[in-house]
Structure formats: C-alpha cells, structure tokens
Design a protein around this motif. Structure first.
Motif, mmCIF file in Angstrom:
data_model
loop_
_atom_site.group_PDB
_atom_site.id
_atom_site.type_symbol
_atom_site.label_atom_id
_atom_site.label_comp_id
_atom_site.label_asym_id
_atom_site.label_seq_id
_atom_site.Cartn_x
_atom_site.Cartn_y
_atom_site.Cartn_z
ATOM 1 N N VAL A 91 12.460 -0.944 -8.222
ATOM 2 C CA VAL A 91 12.961 -0.662 -6.880
ATOM 3 C C VAL A 91 14.413 -1.104 -6.827
ATOM 4 C CG1 VAL A 91 12.720 -1.094 -4.404
ATOM 5 C CG2 VAL A 91 10.686 -1.051 -5.867
ATOM 6 N N SER A 92 15.288 -0.221 -6.406
ATOM 7 C CA SER A 92 16.703 -0.555 -6.304
ATOM 8 C C SER A 92 16.883 -1.754 -5.378
ATOM 9 C CB SER A 92 17.495 0.643 -5.783
ATOM 10 O OG SER A 92 18.871 0.361 -5.746
ATOM 11 N N SER A 93 17.619 -2.754 -5.838
ATOM 12 C CA SER A 93 17.704 -4.031 -5.127
ATOM 13 C C SER A 93 18.304 -3.931 -3.731
ATOM 14 C CB SER A 93 18.516 -5.032 -5.957
ATOM 15 O OG SER A 93 19.822 -4.539 -6.195
ATOM 16 N N LYS A 94 19.121 -2.923 -3.487
ATOM 17 C CA LYS A 94 19.771 -2.801 -2.177
ATOM 18 C C LYS A 94 19.042 -1.820 -1.246
ATOM 19 C CE LYS A 94 23.471 -5.373 -2.956
ATOM 20 N NZ LYS A 94 23.836 -6.547 -2.124
ATOM 21 N N TYR A 95 18.090 -1.092 -1.774
ATOM 22 C CA TYR A 95 17.506 0.002 -1.006
ATOM 23 C C TYR A 95 16.810 -0.455 0.274
ATOM 24 C CZ TYR A 95 14.589 3.819 0.531
ATOM 25 O OH TYR A 95 13.974 4.762 1.318
ATOM 26 N N VAL A 96 15.886 -1.388 0.173
ATOM 27 C CA VAL A 96 15.085 -1.791 1.332
ATOM 28 C C VAL A 96 15.978 -2.311 2.457
ATOM 29 C CG1 VAL A 96 13.319 -3.391 2.167
ATOM 30 C CG2 VAL A 96 13.034 -2.260 -0.050
ATOM 31 N N GLU A 97 16.921 -3.145 2.102
ATOM 32 C CA GLU A 97 17.842 -3.717 3.092
ATOM 33 C C GLU A 97 18.666 -2.622 3.774
ATOM 34 O OE1 GLU A 97 22.020 -6.239 2.934
ATOM 35 O OE2 GLU A 97 20.543 -6.527 1.332
ATOM 36 N N ARG A 98 19.203 -1.717 2.965
ATOM 37 C CA ARG A 98 20.046 -0.656 3.522
ATOM 38 C C ARG A 98 19.233 0.360 4.331
ATOM 39 N NH1 ARG A 98 23.811 0.029 -1.945
ATOM 40 N NH2 ARG A 98 25.185 -1.752 -1.500
ATOM 41 N N ALA A 99 18.042 0.655 3.866
ATOM 42 C CA ALA A 99 17.188 1.589 4.595
ATOM 43 C C ALA A 99 16.860 1.036 5.977
ATOM 44 C CB ALA A 99 15.907 1.857 3.810
ATOM 45 N N LYS A 100 16.558 -0.228 6.046
ATOM 46 C CA LYS A 100 16.259 -0.872 7.329
ATOM 47 C C LYS A 100 17.460 -0.784 8.257
ATOM 48 C CE LYS A 100 14.859 -5.278 9.403
ATOM 49 N NZ LYS A 100 14.528 -6.709 9.149
ATOM 50 N N LYS A 101 18.643 -1.039 7.707
ATOM 51 C CA LYS A 101 19.867 -1.002 8.510
ATOM 52 C C LYS A 101 20.133 0.413 9.033
ATOM 53 C CE LYS A 101 23.930 -2.323 10.097
ATOM 54 N NZ LYS A 101 24.086 -3.219 11.271
ATOM 55 N N LEU A 102 20.018 1.406 8.177
ATOM 56 C CA LEU A 102 20.270 2.787 8.583
ATOM 57 C C LEU A 102 19.273 3.246 9.641
ATOM 58 C CD1 LEU A 102 21.124 4.361 5.117
ATOM 59 C CD2 LEU A 102 22.672 4.186 7.071
ATOM 60 N N LYS A 103 18.043 2.820 9.504
ATOM 61 C CA LYS A 103 17.026 3.187 10.487
ATOM 62 C C LYS A 103 17.339 2.564 11.841
ATOM 63 C CE LYS A 103 12.066 3.799 10.959
ATOM 64 N NZ LYS A 103 10.762 3.722 10.265
ATOM 65 N N GLU A 104 17.798 1.328 11.841
ATOM 66 C CA GLU A 104 18.171 0.658 13.084
ATOM 67 C C GLU A 104 19.373 1.343 13.724
ATOM 68 O OE1 GLU A 104 18.855 -3.334 11.850
ATOM 69 O OE2 GLU A 104 16.725 -3.898 11.876
ATOM 70 N N MET A 105 20.335 1.767 12.886
ATOM 71 C CA MET A 105 21.538 2.424 13.394
ATOM 72 C C MET A 105 21.200 3.771 14.034
ATOM 73 S SD MET A 105 24.069 1.595 10.185
ATOM 74 C CE MET A 105 25.031 3.089 10.469
ATOM 75 N N GLY A 106 20.457 4.596 13.296
ATOM 76 C CA GLY A 106 20.060 5.900 13.806
ATOM 77 C C GLY A 106 21.212 6.854 14.064
ATOM 78 N N THR A 107 22.312 6.687 13.336
ATOM 79 C CA THR A 107 23.498 7.512 13.590
ATOM 80 C C THR A 107 23.790 8.526 12.499
ATOM 81 O OG1 THR A 107 24.891 5.782 12.582
ATOM 82 C CG2 THR A 107 24.600 5.721 14.983
ATOM 83 N N VAL A 108 23.065 8.469 11.387
ATOM 84 C CA VAL A 108 23.333 9.399 10.295
ATOM 85 C C VAL A 108 22.032 9.673 9.541
ATOM 86 C CG1 VAL A 108 23.879 7.586 8.603
ATOM 87 C CG2 VAL A 108 24.882 9.870 8.329
#
Length: 244
Positions: A91-108
C-alpha cells in the motif's frame, strides 16, 4: 290506601327532578395554525462520476512525491490520480492520508490506481486493490500494467481480465487501463475484449500528433505527456496528463 301513598310518592319524585340546565352554544374554536407539510427532497446521489472532457489536466502522484499541498494542487488541476496499491499486499505510504484529505475537501475528482504484478495472483491483487478504492471519489479505478522485462505470457491476458472483472463487479465502475504503446504492441497484445476499457497512455512528447494508439483501441482517453512536469502544489517533478 296503599295506592294513594304510591301515587303521592310518584308525584313527589316527578316534581323533585332537577331540570336540565339549558345548553349554551359553544363558540367554535379557532383553527390551529399548522405548518404545511413539505415533501421530503429527493435523495441526492452520494457522488457524481467525473466527466472527462477534452483539454482537462490531471496529475498522478505516489509516495515518491513526498511533498504535496493537496489544497493548492486541487486549484490547478481537474483531477488527481494516486497510486494506492501494488501486487498482493503493498500500500502506497501516502495514499490513505491523502485520500482522506481529498475526501474531506470535496473540491476535485480523485481516484486510485493499482500497479499490477504478473507474478502475483490476479484475484488476490484485485481484492487487495478494492479495499482501497473509494467509489465516491469521482474517478474510475485504474489498472496500471507496464513493461515487465519481456516476461509477459499469453495467460497473463486472462489474469488481467480476471482482475478487471473483479474490480468492476465489486465497485460497479468499469476500470481504466494504463499501459504503454510499445508494451501493448509487443508484449501485452490485448485482444478485442480489452477495447471496452478506456485507455490511459504515456507518451512523452509535446506533440500529440506523434502519439500512436495501440490496438485494439481506436482512441486514447488520457494522455500522459510528461513525467517531469511542474505544477503548483507538488514539490519537484510530477506526471502530468491531458484528456484528449
């Protein structure tokens, strides 16, 4: 004389009865103000799939892109793909953290890709990948199949189809295939059944007119035109893509 007594008693009882009081008409009660019933709104879809349109720009990032400002990046691109998994367990080490952030943002719109290993089981890889695919991200999941040192065998095509079928069955979204022209032409040699999947093709040039489309596809959906791009929000080089 007993009847006289009973007669007098009956007369006494009759006159001793209490006359009913006259009924006073009641004033009708004022109607109670009630808030009109408003029909419940139609439930909105939980997500809307991103519509790829010609000219849109997107990036694909992985753990190799160590410093990424997602909020700034989202203002400068139309979509973001991220490496989620590889093989059967990575599992890519940054994926889970970044996915959570993008989902919270909901802008892209954003999505995940899996780097496929031909020496690993297709079903196990698919199940591993599916655990990290967010069907509400807006982008289809991606199968990344690249050069593997002339080790691609005919049975690997069946394995890829197993992988793709499982991912589509579980997510209800048809995946995209990322692969190179020469790898597809000389090793992968995809059959017609692969043409139903959108193609994401890397070809590093500034002139799309020079880009070739491998069979059986008749068009390219996403063109990765550089792996050394620069864009606000990503520190250092990054893969940049254009919808064509």
């Amino acid at each position: 004389m007993k009847w006289i007594t009973n007669f007098l008693k009956a007369i006494a009882e009759f006159f001793s009865r209490k006359k009913p009081e006259p009924q006073i008409p009641q004033k009708p009660s004022e109607p109670v103000n009630q808030t009109p019933t408003v029909p419940a709104p139609e439930p909105k879809p939980k997500f809307k799939m991103h519509e790829f349109k010609k000219g849109q720009i997107g990036v694909d990032i992985s753990h190799h892109n160590r410093r990424v400002d997602l909020e700034l990046l989202a203002k400068n691109v139309d979509f973001i793909y991220m490496k989620a998994t590889e093989g059967e367990s990575f599992v890519s080490s940054k994926y889970v953290e970044r996915a959570k952030k993008l989902k919270e943002m909901g802008t892209v719109a954003w999505g995940a890709y899996h780097y496929y290993r031909t020496n690993k089981g297709p079903a196990v890889q698919a199940e591993h990948f599916i655990k990290y695919v967010d069907v509400e991200s807006g982008l289809p999941p991606v199968l990344d199949i690249e050069a593997i040192n002339n080790n691609f065998k005919p049975h690997h095509r069946k394995d890829l189809q197993i992988f793709l079928n499982l991912v589509e069955s579980k997510t209800k979204i048809r995946p995209i295939i990322y692969t190179g022209y020469y790898f597809a032409k000389d090793e992968f040699k995809p059959t017609e059944e692969f043409a139903k999947y959108k193609l994401w093709l890397p070809w590093y040039t500034s002139d799309f007119g020079r880009v070739k489309t491998p069979k059986p596809w008749d068009k390219i959906t996403i063109w990765q035109y550089t792996e050394h791009g620069t864009i606000k929000g990503v520190d250092g080089n990054v893969d940049i893509n254009r919808v064509v």
